[in-house]
Design a protein around this motif. Structure first.
Motif, PDB file in Angstrom:
ATOM      1  N   GLN A 102      44.265  52.429   7.625  1.00 39.99           N
ATOM      2  CA  GLN A 102      44.679  50.997   7.689  1.00 39.99           C
ATOM      3  C   GLN A 102      44.446  50.453   9.308  1.00 39.99           C
ATOM      4  OE1 GLN A 102      48.657  52.560   6.215  1.00 39.99           O
ATOM      5  NE2 GLN A 102      48.626  50.652   5.024  1.00 39.99           N
ATOM      6  N   ILE A 103      43.705  50.822   9.902  1.00 39.45           N
ATOM      7  CA  ILE A 103      43.370  50.754  11.298  1.00 39.45           C
ATOM      8  C   ILE A 103      42.471  49.562  11.365  1.00 39.45           C
ATOM      9  CG2 ILE A 103      43.549  53.086  12.258  1.00 39.45           C
ATOM     10  CD1 ILE A 103      40.913  53.563  12.120  1.00 39.45           C
ATOM     11  N   GLY A 104      42.003  48.971  10.071  1.00 38.37           N
ATOM     12  CA  GLY A 104      41.415  47.715  10.332  1.00 38.37           C
ATOM     13  C   GLY A 104      42.384  46.510   9.747  1.00 38.37           C
ATOM     14  N   MET A 105      43.387  46.820   9.500  1.00 40.74           N
ATOM     15  CA  MET A 105      44.378  45.940   9.229  1.00 40.74           C
ATOM     16  C   MET A 105      44.483  44.512  10.141  1.00 40.74           C
ATOM     17  SD  MET A 105      47.540  47.372   7.437  1.00 40.74           S
ATOM     18  CE  MET A 105      48.205  46.243   6.525  1.00 40.74           C
ATOM     19  N   LEU A 106      44.783  44.740  11.642  1.00 34.21           N
ATOM     20  CA  LEU A 106      45.020  43.745  12.418  1.00 34.21           C
ATOM     21  C   LEU A 106      43.792  42.974  12.586  1.00 34.21           C
ATOM     22  CD1 LEU A 106      47.013  42.477  14.430  1.00 34.21           C
ATOM     23  CD2 LEU A 106      45.804  43.876  16.167  1.00 34.21           C
ATOM     24  N   LYS A 107      42.795  43.586  12.547  1.00 37.29           N
ATOM     25  CA  LYS A 107      41.286  43.033  12.750  1.00 37.29           C
ATOM     26  C   LYS A 107      41.167  41.755  11.335  1.00 37.29           C
ATOM     27  CE  LYS A 107      36.376  43.535  13.135  1.00 37.29           C
ATOM     28  NZ  LYS A 107      35.940  42.234  12.534  1.00 37.29           N
ATOM     29  N   ASN A 108      41.396  42.212  10.335  1.00 40.15           N
ATOM     30  CA  ASN A 108      41.590  41.278   9.322  1.00 40.15           C
ATOM     31  C   ASN A 108      42.639  40.159   9.262  1.00 40.15           C
ATOM     32  OD1 ASN A 108      39.559  42.908   7.894  1.00 40.15           O
ATOM     33  ND2 ASN A 108      41.045  44.122   6.725  1.00 40.15           N
ATOM     34  N   LEU A 109      43.579  40.359  10.068  1.00 44.35           N
ATOM     35  CA  LEU A 109      44.540  39.313  10.078  1.00 44.35           C
ATOM     36  C   LEU A 109      44.081  38.434  11.373  1.00 44.35           C
ATOM     37  CD1 LEU A 109      47.920  41.614   9.907  1.00 44.35           C
ATOM     38  CD2 LEU A 109      46.931  40.073   8.363  1.00 44.35           C
ATOM     39  N   LEU A 110      43.440  38.799  12.261  1.00 41.11           N
ATOM     40  CA  LEU A 110      43.117  37.966  13.367  1.00 41.11           C
ATOM     41  C   LEU A 110      41.787  37.254  13.145  1.00 41.11           C
ATOM     42  CD1 LEU A 110      44.062  40.005  16.463  1.00 41.11           C
ATOM     43  CD2 LEU A 110      45.351  38.259  15.231  1.00 41.11           C
ATOM     44  N   ASP A 111      40.840  37.819  12.239  1.00 44.87           N
ATOM     45  CA  ASP A 111      39.593  37.286  11.974  1.00 44.87           C
ATOM     46  C   ASP A 111      39.473  35.727  11.508  1.00 44.87           C
ATOM     47  OD1 ASP A 111      37.918  39.199  12.996  1.00 44.87           O
ATOM     48  OD2 ASP A 111      37.494  40.111  10.807  1.00 44.87           O
ATOM     49  N   PRO A 112      40.593  35.257  10.760  1.00 45.90           N
ATOM     50  CA  PRO A 112      40.636  33.980  10.137  1.00 45.90           C
ATOM     51  C   PRO A 112      41.200  33.027  11.476  1.00 45.90           C
ATOM     52  CG  PRO A 112      41.932  35.373   8.777  1.00 45.90           C
ATOM     53  CD  PRO A 112      41.696  36.238   9.748  1.00 45.90           C
ATOM     54  N   ILE A 113      41.479  33.308  12.306  1.00 44.82           N
ATOM     55  CA  ILE A 113      42.119  32.393  13.449  1.00 44.82           C
ATOM     56  C   ILE A 113      41.326  32.654  14.689  1.00 44.82           C
ATOM     57  CG2 ILE A 113      44.571  32.392  12.390  1.00 44.82           C
ATOM     58  CD1 ILE A 113      45.067  34.313  14.936  1.00 44.82           C
ATOM     59  N   LYS A 114      40.371  33.444  14.743  1.00 48.18           N
ATOM     60  CA  LYS A 114      39.543  33.734  15.994  1.00 48.18           C
ATOM     61  C   LYS A 114      38.912  32.317  16.533  1.00 48.18           C
ATOM     62  CE  LYS A 114      37.618  37.752  17.357  1.00 48.18           C
ATOM     63  NZ  LYS A 114      36.782  39.001  17.202  1.00 48.18           N
ATOM     64  N   ASP A 115      38.620  31.399  15.568  1.00 48.38           N
ATOM     65  CA  ASP A 115      38.019  30.223  16.179  1.00 48.38           C
ATOM     66  C   ASP A 115      38.953  29.229  16.736  1.00 48.38           C
ATOM     67  OD1 ASP A 115      35.406  30.960  15.597  1.00 48.38           O
ATOM     68  OD2 ASP A 115      35.417  30.113  13.579  1.00 48.38           O
ATOM     69  N   ASP A 116      40.298  29.555  16.472  1.00 46.86           N
ATOM     70  CA  ASP A 116      41.332  28.531  16.817  1.00 46.86           C
ATOM     71  C   ASP A 116      41.557  28.794  18.342  1.00 46.86           C
ATOM     72  OD1 ASP A 116      41.534  27.702  14.458  1.00 46.86           O
ATOM     73  OD2 ASP A 116      43.362  28.885  14.000  1.00 46.86           O
TER      74      ASP A 116
END
Ligand SMILES: Nc1ncnc2c1ncn2[C@@H]1O[C@H](COP(=O)(O)OP(=O)(O)OP(=O)(O)O)[C@@H](O)[C@H]1O
Ligand SMILES: [Mg+2]
Length: 255
Positions: A102-116
């Motif tokens: 589960q060490i990639g969970m935060l990455k998955n959560l932040l990826d959709p908002i990185k452009d904001d």
């Protein structure tokens, strides 16, 4: 696309939260769209910016446990207009059950908002934790706040070794942005000795800045404000604003 900066060091009370909160606010004050992420179940960053985790309908743990909540829905805004992905004590339970897969969970959560955002600053918990590994998996850069005390130095090489390990596998582009001396008692020999030793060993990474020890930092926390807002002319505020400049210039030591 946001540059992601994680503030890490396993040693407790080294200034991670104070550095995260003030760096994020300083970047925002300098006109950069910045998100502060509180990844510590202690929720100290959330509390330090005047938000009560217990009063929140959604927070970072909601994202870890409920796939129907979007990251955007869990972001709140402080009284001084800093976007915050807040934490909650329930995150401790999630952390306890977390596995290496589960060490990639935060990455998955932040990826959709990185452009904001231009910057995302992540405050991490002390001690060994999959949450911190999550932060290192998504981060572009790490800042290590180092309490100018000889006990704190012991953890520094471990922290640098850990970054090297993460670079070899999980996140090859991760880099150490710099080491920031905090809580420096300028008049004590211990502080001088520690700074000299760190300068000798880690010259390339040491920021040419110091945050001096001052009770005002605790006062600001009690007021629910970053010191850069609470007392902008304070030594710590000036140092954190300069840190933001260095981060914005990029490169090690900002040079
Ligand atoms: N420069 C400073 N001078 C004096 N006190 C400070 C300074 N910076 C932070 N503090 C205080 O020291 C305490 C620890 O700082 P902080 O919470 O930032 O560390 P931390 O690394 O996030 O701790 P933890 O590992 O528990 O998350 C806090 O009470 C904070 O207000
Ligand atoms: Mg903390």
């Amino acid at each position: 696309m946001a540059k992601v900066i994680a503030v890490t060091l396993r040693k407790g009370g080294s200034g991670k939260t104070t550095t995260s909160v003030n760096l994020a606010t300083a970047l925002q004050l300098k006109g950069k769209r910045t998100l502060l992420v509180d990844l510590d179940p202690q929720a100290n960053a959330t509390i330090s910016v005047g938000i009560d985790p217990m009063a929140l309908p959604r927070h970072i743990n909601t994202l870890f446990t409920d796939i129907n909540t979007t990251t955007k829905e869990a972001i709140t805004t402080t009284s001084f207009n800093l976007p915050l992905l807040p934490s909650h004590p329930d995150l401790a339970e999630t952390e306890a059950g977390m596995r290496a897969t589960q060490i990639g969970m935060l990455k998955n959560l932040l990826d959709p908002i990185k452009d904001d955002y231009d910057y995302i600053v992540i405050d991490t918990p002390p001690a060994e934790s999959y949450l911190t590994v999550n932060a290192m998996a998504v981060a572009d850069e790490i800042i290590i706040p180092l309490q100018a005390h000889y006990l704190a130095m012991k953890g520094l090489q471990d922290a640098i070794d850990e970054i090297e390990q993460v670079k070899k596998g999980l996140n090859p582009s991760l880099k150490l942005a710099g080491i920031l001396p905090t809580m420096v008692h300028n008049r004590t020999n211990v502080a001088k000795t520690v700074i000299e030793a760190v300068t000798e060993a880690y010259r390339d990474y040491l920021y040419p800045l110091q945050v001096e020890f001052s009770i005002k930092h605790a006062e600001a926390t009690l007021a629910g404000l970053p010191i850069v807002i609470y007392d902008p002319n304070h030594q710590g505020s000036i140092a954190y604003m300069q840190l933001a400049d260095m981060v914005m210039r990029g490169g090690e030591n900002g040079e």
